[in-house]
Design a protein around this motif. Sequence first.
Motif, PDB file in Angstrom:
ATOM      1  N   HIS A 273      50.398  26.078  64.682  1.00 39.06           N
ATOM      2  CA  HIS A 273      49.084  26.733  64.645  1.00 39.06           C
ATOM      3  C   HIS A 273      48.517  26.974  66.039  1.00 39.06           C
ATOM      4  CE1 HIS A 273      48.208  22.479  65.154  1.00 39.06           C
ATOM      5  NE2 HIS A 273      46.999  22.806  65.564  1.00 39.06           N
ATOM      6  N   SER A 293      65.478  28.620  57.017  1.00 38.59           N
ATOM      7  CA  SER A 293      64.128  28.196  56.627  1.00 38.59           C
ATOM      8  C   SER A 293      63.292  27.755  57.821  1.00 38.59           C
ATOM      9  CB  SER A 293      64.207  27.050  55.614  1.00 38.59           C
ATOM     10  OG  SER A 293      64.867  25.926  56.186  1.00 38.59           O
ATOM     11  N   GLN A 296      61.783  30.838  59.029  1.00 37.44           N
ATOM     12  CA  GLN A 296      60.917  31.414  58.005  1.00 37.44           C
ATOM     13  C   GLN A 296      59.544  30.753  57.997  1.00 37.44           C
ATOM     14  OE1 GLN A 296      63.629  30.862  54.662  1.00 37.44           O
ATOM     15  NE2 GLN A 296      63.919  33.092  54.492  1.00 37.44           N
ATOM     16  N   VAL A 297      59.511  29.427  58.084  1.00 33.02           N
ATOM     17  CA  VAL A 297      58.215  28.752  58.045  1.00 33.02           C
ATOM     18  C   VAL A 297      57.406  29.071  59.293  1.00 33.02           C
ATOM     19  CG1 VAL A 297      58.961  26.562  59.104  1.00 33.02           C
ATOM     20  CG2 VAL A 297      57.070  26.574  57.473  1.00 33.02           C
ATOM     21  N   PHE A 299      57.613  31.892  61.011  1.00 33.33           N
ATOM     22  CA  PHE A 299      57.173  33.270  60.840  1.00 33.33           C
ATOM     23  C   PHE A 299      55.944  33.354  59.936  1.00 33.33           C
ATOM     24  CE2 PHE A 299      57.401  36.974  57.963  1.00 33.33           C
ATOM     25  CZ  PHE A 299      57.043  37.960  58.869  1.00 33.33           C
ATOM     26  N   HIS A 300      55.984  32.675  58.787  1.00 40.42           N
ATOM     27  CA  HIS A 300      54.852  32.746  57.857  1.00 40.42           C
ATOM     28  C   HIS A 300      53.586  32.142  58.464  1.00 40.42           C
ATOM     29  CE1 HIS A 300      57.120  34.497  54.654  1.00 40.42           C
ATOM     30  NE2 HIS A 300      57.957  33.489  54.564  1.00 40.42           N
ATOM     31  N   MET A 301      53.748  31.083  59.245  1.00 43.17           N
ATOM     32  CA  MET A 301      52.588  30.474  59.895  1.00 43.17           C
ATOM     33  C   MET A 301      51.976  31.447  60.908  1.00 43.17           C
ATOM     34  SD  MET A 301      50.581  27.929  60.346  1.00 43.17           S
ATOM     35  CE  MET A 301      49.236  27.876  61.530  1.00 43.17           C
ATOM     36  N   GLU A 303      52.353  34.742  61.049  1.00 47.69           N
ATOM     37  CA  GLU A 303      51.823  35.913  60.349  1.00 47.69           C
ATOM     38  C   GLU A 303      50.460  35.617  59.741  1.00 47.69           C
ATOM     39  OE1 GLU A 303      53.932  39.187  57.519  1.00 47.69           O
ATOM     40  OE2 GLU A 303      53.837  37.144  56.706  1.00 47.69           O
ATOM     41  N   LYS A 304      50.325  34.454  59.133  1.00 41.96           N
ATOM     42  CA  LYS A 304      49.051  34.060  58.531  1.00 41.96           C
ATOM     43  C   LYS A 304      47.957  33.916  59.585  1.00 41.96           C
ATOM     44  CE  LYS A 304      47.287  30.835  55.050  1.00 41.96           C
ATOM     45  NZ  LYS A 304      46.041  30.402  55.686  1.00 41.96           N
ATOM     46  N   SER A 305      48.365  33.485  60.797  1.00 43.25           N
ATOM     47  CA  SER A 305      47.406  33.321  61.890  1.00 43.25           C
ATOM     48  C   SER A 305      47.160  34.620  62.656  1.00 43.25           C
ATOM     49  CB  SER A 305      47.913  32.248  62.869  1.00 43.25           C
ATOM     50  OG  SER A 305      48.099  31.014  62.217  1.00 43.25           O
ATOM     51  N   ARG A 306      47.813  35.709  62.222  1.00 41.79           N
ATOM     52  CA  ARG A 306      47.672  37.035  62.846  1.00 41.79           C
ATOM     53  C   ARG A 306      48.127  37.051  64.303  1.00 41.79           C
ATOM     54  NH1 ARG A 306      42.194  37.860  59.724  1.00 41.79           N
ATOM     55  NH2 ARG A 306      43.029  38.864  57.858  1.00 41.79           N
ATOM     56  N   THR A 309      54.245  38.841  65.574  1.00 39.89           N
ATOM     57  CA  THR A 309      55.499  38.151  65.301  1.00 39.89           C
ATOM     58  C   THR A 309      56.420  39.052  64.500  1.00 39.89           C
ATOM     59  OG1 THR A 309      56.459  36.088  64.451  1.00 39.89           O
ATOM     60  CG2 THR A 309      54.717  37.085  63.138  1.00 39.89           C
TER      61      THR A 309
END
Length: 354
Positions: A273, A293, A296-297, A299-301, A303-306, A309
Amino acid sequence: FTLPQPRGASWMSIEKVMYMHRGEQVTALLCERKHPPCPASAPLLVNAHGGPAAGFVNSMKTAADANRYPFRHFLMAGYRVFQPMFRGTLGFGDKWAMGNIGAQGSLEGDLGDILAGLDWLQSSHPSLKGTLVPARTGIFGGSYGGYMTIRAMSMLQHRFGAGVALYGFVHNRWMTYEGGDFTWEDEYIVPPPLEAEGFEIELVEEEGDSPGTSAPRTAARALPTSSSEGTPAAHRPLRDRSPSAGSVCSQSASDVWPLPKEMQASDCFNGLHRISKPLLLMHGEKDDICPLSQSQVAFHMLEKSRVPTGLIVYPGEGHGFDQPEHQQDRDRRMLLWFAEHLEGERGNVPDVRE
């Protein structure tokens, strides 16, 4: 007699530099384009190598090789590439090779060796002194170097403007048990004293198990123990990792449950974060060493934080990219990523095609 050189080698230079960090001398390679020379404000890319137990030589092949990392493409495009031989690198003795056991991604250890190199370039290098700025500094690497890239960008957001992590990892234990390879954790992660979890160490004599000998040997085994108040009874170390250690504990790092905080100190997972600068992730679909994985985790973190990426997954590839078309795509994407997210003047790109 002149040995054949990689294409474009005559356009490159590679310099060995040495600097100090925490009382130890660190060696690094600085690669750059000679013709035309890189501008003073050219961006610098740090290559955090994989392994970490890997060796490198001061050669044009290091600068020009395009199979594992695209040094040649970066150099021709006007980037400088800095490759520190941080603690854990082979070729500098056993002590140095073992220097990041239990201290991965540490500012006192291997990550600190990288930062000390950047500080030395900024303060003391004859031609680069005073030219380094974070907005023109990137970092990239694969495997352990992918981990170091993520670690650096999560711990030291102010030092790097962008990064690319190739088939890295963010959580040791998760990676160990998903992939089923316990070697990394057992060799590089140091558990806390077993007594902290309610055990003590008992040294016992065992019959030799080598063919042709019955000589006893000393071994260690873990025994549960607690006082009436549940206070640990002793404070002996779980494992002596020095080469001269005469005993080892029967419990390996990968067998320690539940996972104590000391064994998670080097993980990137809880620091994802904090990443605020652009980070591209690249991974092989069938990587069984650092599973997909892990990227992947991350990337998703991000992406969610804008945070800018991307995640590029290469079908059929394992730990590293072997297919020529995937290597070319990797090179192109990395060049585009740093061109978009790093500042700096790279000058004219020479045509070295035959």
